[in-house]
Scaffold this motif. Structure first.
Motif, short mmCIF file in Angstrom:
data_model
loop_
_atom_site.label_atom_id
_atom_site.label_comp_id
_atom_site.label_asym_id
_atom_site.label_seq_id
_atom_site.Cartn_x
_atom_site.Cartn_y
_atom_site.Cartn_z
N ILE A 299 0.89 -1.16 0.00
CA ILE A 299 0.00 0.00 0.00
C ILE A 299 0.93 1.21 0.00
O ILE A 299 1.65 1.43 0.98
N PRO A 300 0.95 1.94 -1.09
CA PRO A 300 1.91 3.04 -1.20
C PRO A 300 1.88 3.95 0.03
O PRO A 300 0.83 4.44 0.43
N GLY A 301 3.05 4.13 0.61
CA GLY A 301 3.16 5.01 1.76
C GLY A 301 2.76 4.37 3.08
O GLY A 301 2.92 4.98 4.15
N LYS A 302 2.24 3.14 3.03
CA LYS A 302 1.76 2.48 4.25
C LYS A 302 2.54 1.22 4.58
O LYS A 302 2.93 0.99 5.71
N ASP B 94 5.28 1.06 -6.54
CA ASP B 94 4.64 1.67 -5.40
C ASP B 94 5.53 2.82 -4.92
O ASP B 94 6.58 3.10 -5.50
N SER B 95 5.11 3.45 -3.86
CA SER B 95 5.84 4.63 -3.44
C SER B 95 7.21 4.28 -2.86
O SER B 95 8.03 5.16 -2.63
N TYR B 96 7.44 3.00 -2.63
CA TYR B 96 8.76 2.58 -2.14
C TYR B 96 9.69 2.24 -3.29
O TYR B 96 10.83 1.84 -3.08
#
Lengths: 160, 162
Positions: free
Chosen positions: A67-70, B145-147
């Protein structure tokens, strides 16, 4: 322009249909393995013990999505192809020991059924295809700590 | 399965490997089956009658698991070998892959009734996996993803963009 001003639009049911077909395919594969299993094994506790064990490993093998950022997606050795390959080979090889044949016969069916079950649990029961107000589109939402988050950008689900 | 219904069958990857590497995985798998299976080379090469220790016409779930596992392992090994030699497997169209892996599929399918069953399952899983992947909105490339993590799909790891 605010993305949310686009409005809902029709829900893309074909995405849910696609997921349903994928799960159905896994269940069919599992059913095939069950159909060629000797009936007597279904009355043997060793079969069900093996089934439960391998289904648990299959469930864990899938892991969780990012979950992006989570949270990050699962990416340990347990989630590797090597593990699932060894699992199948070693599990199936148990059949060379007559006492463990019921266990070996449960491997294939258990693994595929657990994959389908995990997909249904993750995307249909705990999550789902919902409208993301902030994205302005329908997204798959994943559950984490009781909250639903958009799988694309990590937006928390807001009921409209 | 990431959702790729990560699940999207392990054969998805194997098919991709066939697509890119031709017979590689099938040949390795064939050798392994000859080593571990109960067949002689003549049967393996010329007949559909590989004896997997079963009465004719019967199939064995445990053998199904072994052959599926060997498929995964040999497919994984071939994929690793191909990536080490710099062979690029991504970017092929589905039709390209179908043309490439078809001979390998035919060779693998001759190994045993069980192998054929695995293959059928694999193809089934591949089709459903493809449909599910599209339905879930995953693309083959640049799904980050954001990572900066990529998702596994079509047998390849997408790389983080700079």
């Amino acid at each position: 322009m605010d993305v949310s001003s686009k409005g809902h639009g029709p829900k893309p049911y074909r995405r849910e249909l696609g997921l349903g077909l994928g799960i159905f395919g896994l269940v069919v594969i599992s059913s095939y393995a069950l159909s060629i299993t000797p009936v007597a094994f279904f009355f043997d506790w060793k079969y069900w013990a093996g089934f439960l064990g391998f289904a648990s490993l299959g469930w864990l093998w899938i892991g969780v999505d990012a979950i992006p950022g989570k949270r990050r997606r699962s990416k340990s050795l347990l989630q590797s192809w090597l593990v699932v390959g060894l699992l199948l080979v070693i599990g199936g090889s148990l059949g060379s020991v007559p006492l463990l044949l019921p266990v070996a016969d449960s491997v294939f069916a258990a693994l595929f059924l657990s994959l389908g079950a995990k997909a249904a649990w993750t995307y249909m029961i705990r999550g789902g295809l919902k409208y993301c107000v902030r994205c302005g589109e329908y997204r798959w939402f994943l559950r984490m700590n009781g909250e639903l988050y958009c799988s694309k950008h990590g937006h928390k689900w807001e009921r409209q | 399965m990431g959702a790729n219904a990560s699940s999207n069958s392990f054969l998805h990857e194997r098919i991709t490997i066939h697509g890119s590497g031709g017979f590689g995985a099938a040949e390795v798998g064939h050798w392994l089956l000859m080593e571990h299976g109960n067949c002689n080379s003549f049967d393996c090469f010329h007949g559909a009658s590989v004896d997997v220790g079963l009465a004719k016409g019967e199939r064995d779930p445990s053998q199904l698991a072994i052959e599926g596992g060997l498929g995964v392992l040999t497919g994984g090994a071939a994929h690793f070998a191909l990536s080490e030699t710099g062979v690029e497997t991504t970017g092929m169209t589905t039709l390209d892959q179908a043309n490439s892996f078809a001979p390998g599929v035919a060779a693998f399918g001759r190994l045993s009734p069980n192998a054929s069953a695995v293959l059928a399952s694999d193809l089934l899983g591949d089709v459903f996996g493809e449909v599910a992947g599209k339905a879930l909105g995953f693309s083959s490339h640049n799904t980050l993803d954001s990572y900066g993590n990529g998702r596994q799909f079509e047998g390849s790891w997408t790389k983080a963009l700079p």
